[in-house]
Design a protein around this motif. Structure first.
Motif, PDB file in Angstrom:
ATOM      1  N   GLU A  40     -19.734  67.797  25.997  1.00  0.00           N
ATOM      2  CA  GLU A  40     -18.531  68.263  25.310  1.00  0.00           C
ATOM      3  C   GLU A  40     -17.269  67.615  25.861  1.00  0.00           C
ATOM      4  N   SER A  41     -17.155  67.519  27.189  1.00  0.00           N
ATOM      5  CA  SER A  41     -15.933  66.950  27.768  1.00  0.00           C
ATOM      6  C   SER A  41     -15.806  65.458  27.456  1.00  0.00           C
ATOM      7  N   ASP A  42     -16.912  64.722  27.525  1.00  0.00           N
ATOM      8  CA  ASP A  42     -16.843  63.292  27.245  1.00  0.00           C
ATOM      9  C   ASP A  42     -16.663  63.023  25.755  1.00  0.00           C
ATOM     10  N   ALA A  43     -17.289  63.840  24.905  1.00  0.00           N
ATOM     11  CA  ALA A  43     -17.137  63.664  23.464  1.00  0.00           C
ATOM     12  C   ALA A  43     -15.681  63.876  23.048  1.00  0.00           C
ATOM     13  N   GLY A  44     -15.009  64.832  23.678  1.00  0.00           N
ATOM     14  CA  GLY A  44     -13.593  65.048  23.384  1.00  0.00           C
ATOM     15  C   GLY A  44     -12.733  63.865  23.767  1.00  0.00           C
ATOM     16  N   GLN A  45     -13.032  63.268  24.911  1.00  0.00           N
ATOM     17  CA  GLN A  45     -12.273  62.106  25.357  1.00  0.00           C
ATOM     18  C   GLN A  45     -12.507  60.908  24.428  1.00  0.00           C
ATOM     19  N   LEU A  46     -13.752  60.682  24.036  1.00  0.00           N
ATOM     20  CA  LEU A  46     -14.046  59.558  23.142  1.00  0.00           C
ATOM     21  C   LEU A  46     -13.455  59.778  21.752  1.00  0.00           C
ATOM     22  N   LEU A  48     -10.630  61.148  21.096  1.00  0.00           N
ATOM     23  CA  LEU A  48      -9.223  60.762  21.178  1.00  0.00           C
ATOM     24  C   LEU A  48      -9.023  59.265  20.994  1.00  0.00           C
ATOM     25  N   HIS A  49     -10.043  58.480  21.306  1.00  0.00           N
ATOM     26  CA  HIS A  49      -9.952  57.025  21.200  1.00  0.00           C
ATOM     27  C   HIS A  49     -10.610  56.490  19.933  1.00  0.00           C
ATOM     28  N   GLY A  50     -10.921  57.384  18.989  1.00  0.00           N
ATOM     29  CA  GLY A  50     -11.394  56.960  17.681  1.00  0.00           C
ATOM     30  C   GLY A  50     -12.897  56.837  17.527  1.00  0.00           C
ATOM     31  N   TYR A  51     -13.672  57.412  18.432  1.00  0.00           N
ATOM     32  CA  TYR A  51     -15.127  57.323  18.336  1.00  0.00           C
ATOM     33  C   TYR A  51     -15.705  58.570  17.669  1.00  0.00           C
ATOM     34  N   VAL A  52     -16.764  58.350  16.886  1.00  0.00           N
ATOM     35  CA  VAL A  52     -17.460  59.433  16.192  1.00  0.00           C
ATOM     36  C   VAL A  52     -18.943  59.326  16.530  1.00  0.00           C
ATOM     37  N   ALA A  53     -19.578  60.465  16.812  1.00  0.00           N
ATOM     38  CA  ALA A  53     -21.013  60.474  17.118  1.00  0.00           C
ATOM     39  C   ALA A  53     -21.791  60.162  15.846  1.00  0.00           C
ATOM     40  N   THR A  54     -22.655  59.134  15.912  1.00  0.00           N
ATOM     41  CA  THR A  54     -23.447  58.756  14.741  1.00  0.00           C
ATOM     42  C   THR A  54     -24.917  59.125  14.908  1.00  0.00           C
ATOM     43  N   VAL A  55     -25.441  59.050  16.136  1.00  0.00           N
ATOM     44  CA  VAL A  55     -26.841  59.390  16.395  1.00  0.00           C
ATOM     45  C   VAL A  55     -26.884  60.348  17.572  1.00  0.00           C
ATOM     46  N   ILE A  89     -26.534  60.107  23.029  1.00  0.00           N
ATOM     47  CA  ILE A  89     -25.619  60.034  21.895  1.00  0.00           C
ATOM     48  C   ILE A  89     -25.154  58.597  21.705  1.00  0.00           C
ATOM     49  N   THR A  90     -25.087  58.171  20.441  1.00  0.00           N
ATOM     50  CA  THR A  90     -24.517  56.870  20.100  1.00  0.00           C
ATOM     51  C   THR A  90     -23.224  57.132  19.339  1.00  0.00           C
ATOM     52  N   TYR A  91     -22.145  56.524  19.812  1.00  0.00           N
ATOM     53  CA  TYR A  91     -20.836  56.655  19.177  1.00  0.00           C
ATOM     54  C   TYR A  91     -20.461  55.330  18.534  1.00  0.00           C
ATOM     55  N   GLU A  92     -19.740  55.412  17.421  1.00  0.00           N
ATOM     56  CA  GLU A  92     -19.184  54.219  16.788  1.00  0.00           C
ATOM     57  C   GLU A  92     -17.704  54.445  16.569  1.00  0.00           C
TER      58      GLU A  92
END
Length: 115
Positions: A40-46, A48-55, A89-92
């Protein structure tokens, strides 16, 4: 908080800072998390920089590993539990993503108190 979690958190924070300083964001980021709070903490930070979880892959965090048979020693406790990453998790990065502002002051600081 464990030592391993602190090191992983520091490494992720350092990695994102390198992207911000060099203005070089990778298109795809793959991360492994060992706990829901870490995710949760890392997903929030990413985010903010325009990343979305895809997988998102969710696994059982503990698995039993049977030890190899040994004639000279036998572990009476049975198979040893091994902890593995709970989330993979894979982010794009979205095209034209908004970049989080840096925390630099825009106005000079005013001196307070006697001069």
């Amino acid at each position: 908080m464990t030592v391993g979690r602190r090191l992983r958190s520091w490494r992720r924070y350092r990695e994102v800072n390198k992207w911000v300083q060099g203005n070089a964001y990778p298109a795809t980021v793959r991360r492994a998390y060992w706990s829901p709070s870490e995710y949760e903490s890392d997903a929030g930070q990413l985010k903010l920089h325009g990343y979305v979880a895809t997988v998102e892959e969710i696994a059982n965090p503990t698995i039993d590993v049977a030890s190899a048979p040994n004639v000279y020693s036998k572990d009476p406790r049975g198979p040893l539990p091994v902890t593995v990453a709970m989330f993979r998790i894979t982010y794009e990065r979205r095209d034209g993503a908004w970049i989080a502002p840096t925390l630099e002051p825009t106005q000079p600081r005013r001196r307070v108190g006697p001069r």
